[in-house]
Design a protein around this motif. Structure first.
Motif, PDB file in Angstrom:
ATOM      1  N   GLY A  94      -9.570   0.152 -30.211  1.00 21.79           N
ATOM      2  CA  GLY A  94     -10.278   0.804 -31.303  1.00 21.79           C
ATOM      3  C   GLY A  94      -9.793   0.311 -32.655  1.00 21.79           C
ATOM      4  O   GLY A  94      -8.709  -0.247 -32.779  1.00 21.79           O
ATOM      5  N   ILE A  95     -10.636   0.497 -33.650  1.00 23.04           N
ATOM      6  CA  ILE A  95     -10.314   0.126 -35.023  1.00 23.04           C
ATOM      7  C   ILE A  95     -10.650   1.327 -35.891  1.00 23.04           C
ATOM      8  O   ILE A  95     -11.753   1.862 -35.806  1.00 23.04           O
ATOM      9  N   CYS A  96      -9.699   1.767 -36.699  1.00 23.27           N
ATOM     10  CA  CYS A  96      -9.946   2.884 -37.612  1.00 23.27           C
ATOM     11  C   CYS A  96     -10.854   2.392 -38.740  1.00 23.27           C
ATOM     12  O   CYS A  96     -10.494   1.486 -39.475  1.00 23.27           O
ATOM     13  N   VAL A  97     -12.032   2.979 -38.833  1.00 22.24           N
ATOM     14  CA  VAL A  97     -12.974   2.562 -39.878  1.00 22.24           C
ATOM     15  C   VAL A  97     -13.106   3.592 -40.990  1.00 22.24           C
ATOM     16  O   VAL A  97     -13.614   3.285 -42.058  1.00 22.24           O
ATOM     17  N   ALA A  98     -12.661   4.841 -40.733  1.00 17.63           N
ATOM     18  CA  ALA A  98     -12.726   5.886 -41.747  1.00 17.63           C
ATOM     19  C   ALA A  98     -11.692   6.963 -41.452  1.00 17.63           C
ATOM     20  O   ALA A  98     -11.340   7.190 -40.302  1.00 17.63           O
ATOM     21  N   VAL A  99     -11.219   7.616 -42.506  1.00 15.16           N
ATOM     22  CA  VAL A  99     -10.307   8.747 -42.389  1.00 15.16           C
ATOM     23  C   VAL A  99     -10.887   9.877 -43.218  1.00 15.16           C
ATOM     24  O   VAL A  99     -11.154   9.697 -44.408  1.00 15.16           O
ATOM     25  N   ASP A 100     -11.114  11.015 -42.578  1.00 18.02           N
ATOM     26  CA  ASP A 100     -11.724  12.169 -43.257  1.00 18.02           C
ATOM     27  C   ASP A 100     -13.010  11.790 -43.971  1.00 18.02           C
ATOM     28  O   ASP A 100     -13.274  12.233 -45.091  1.00 18.02           O
ATOM     29  N   GLY A 101     -13.812  10.932 -43.339  1.00 19.55           N
ATOM     30  CA  GLY A 101     -15.096  10.537 -43.899  1.00 19.55           C
ATOM     31  C   GLY A 101     -15.038   9.468 -44.969  1.00 19.55           C
ATOM     32  O   GLY A 101     -16.060   9.065 -45.504  1.00 19.55           O
ATOM     33  N   VAL A 102     -13.841   8.991 -45.290  1.00 14.71           N
ATOM     34  CA  VAL A 102     -13.680   7.954 -46.309  1.00 14.71           C
ATOM     35  C   VAL A 102     -13.473   6.614 -45.611  1.00 14.71           C
ATOM     36  O   VAL A 102     -12.527   6.452 -44.838  1.00 14.71           O
ATOM     37  N   THR A 103     -14.368   5.670 -45.862  1.00 12.68           N
ATOM     38  CA  THR A 103     -14.289   4.353 -45.243  1.00 12.68           C
ATOM     39  C   THR A 103     -13.024   3.635 -45.669  1.00 12.68           C
ATOM     40  O   THR A 103     -12.662   3.632 -46.849  1.00 12.68           O
ATOM     41  N   ARG A 104     -12.324   3.039 -44.707  1.00  6.97           N
ATOM     42  CA  ARG A 104     -11.117   2.264 -44.978  1.00  6.97           C
ATOM     43  C   ARG A 104     -11.509   0.938 -45.610  1.00  6.97           C
ATOM     44  O   ARG A 104     -12.523   0.346 -45.267  1.00  6.97           O
ATOM     45  N   SER A 105     -10.697   0.450 -46.525  1.00  6.25           N
ATOM     46  CA  SER A 105     -11.005  -0.820 -47.172  1.00  6.25           C
ATOM     47  C   SER A 105     -10.790  -1.977 -46.198  1.00  6.25           C
ATOM     48  O   SER A 105      -9.944  -1.908 -45.312  1.00  6.25           O
ATOM     49  N   GLY A 106     -11.579  -3.015 -46.336  1.00  5.64           N
ATOM     50  CA  GLY A 106     -11.432  -4.212 -45.520  1.00  5.64           C
ATOM     51  C   GLY A 106     -11.977  -4.106 -44.119  1.00  5.64           C
ATOM     52  O   GLY A 106     -11.725  -4.968 -43.286  1.00  5.64           O
ATOM     53  N   VAL A 107     -12.732  -3.053 -43.829  1.00  8.38           N
ATOM     54  CA  VAL A 107     -13.213  -2.853 -42.466  1.00  8.38           C
ATOM     55  C   VAL A 107     -14.545  -3.573 -42.192  1.00  8.38           C
ATOM     56  O   VAL A 107     -14.907  -3.777 -41.044  1.00  8.38           O
ATOM     57  N   GLU A 108     -15.234  -3.990 -43.236  1.00 10.40           N
ATOM     58  CA  GLU A 108     -16.528  -4.638 -43.062  1.00 10.40           C
ATOM     59  C   GLU A 108     -16.392  -5.866 -42.169  1.00 10.40           C
ATOM     60  O   GLU A 108     -15.534  -6.715 -42.389  1.00 10.40           O
ATOM     61  N   GLY A 109     -17.237  -5.951 -41.152  1.00  8.33           N
ATOM     62  CA  GLY A 109     -17.256  -7.118 -40.274  1.00  8.33           C
ATOM     63  C   GLY A 109     -16.237  -7.089 -39.149  1.00  8.33           C
ATOM     64  O   GLY A 109     -16.252  -7.950 -38.296  1.00  8.33           O
ATOM     65  N   LYS A 110     -15.343  -6.099 -39.104  1.00 15.31           N
ATOM     66  CA  LYS A 110     -14.338  -6.049 -38.045  1.00 15.31           C
ATOM     67  C   LYS A 110     -14.834  -5.385 -36.769  1.00 15.31           C
ATOM     68  O   LYS A 110     -14.588  -5.895 -35.693  1.00 15.31           O
ATOM     69  N   PRO A 111     -15.495  -4.231 -36.859  1.00 14.57           N
ATOM     70  CA  PRO A 111     -15.947  -3.604 -35.607  1.00 14.57           C
ATOM     71  C   PRO A 111     -16.994  -4.459 -34.913  1.00 14.57           C
ATOM     72  O   PRO A 111     -17.892  -5.006 -35.545  1.00 14.57           O
ATOM     73  N   LEU A 112     -16.862  -4.584 -33.615  1.00 11.57           N
ATOM     74  CA  LEU A 112     -17.830  -5.335 -32.824  1.00 11.57           C
ATOM     75  C   LEU A 112     -18.821  -4.375 -32.190  1.00 11.57           C
ATOM     76  O   LEU A 112     -18.430  -3.325 -31.696  1.00 11.57           O
TER      77      LEU A 112
END
Length: 55
Positions: free
Chosen positions: A28-46
């Motif tokens: 898994g990849i953390c893409v958000a915490v408490d509804g706030v998108t993590r920086s640098g996540v664009e393009g990482k989740p497959l």
């Protein structure tokens, strides 16, 4: 990310880099915490169709 070697760099939630691992060991990849998108996540989740596991 190192696409040529099919590996990714892993780190913890305190900003420390822990090393490299193969993509098949990532569950898994953390893409958000408490509804706030993590920086640098664009393009990482497959998307499921893009994963190497076709089952």
């Amino acid at each position: 990310m190192d696409p040529a070697k099919k590996r990714v760099q892993i780190s913890n939630n305190r900003g420390h880099i822990n090393g490299w691992t193969s993509r098949d060991r990532v569950f898994g990849i953390c893409v958000a915490v408490d509804g706030v998108t993590r920086s640098g996540v664009e393009g990482k989740p497959l998307a499921a169709a893009d994963s190497e596991d076709s089952s």
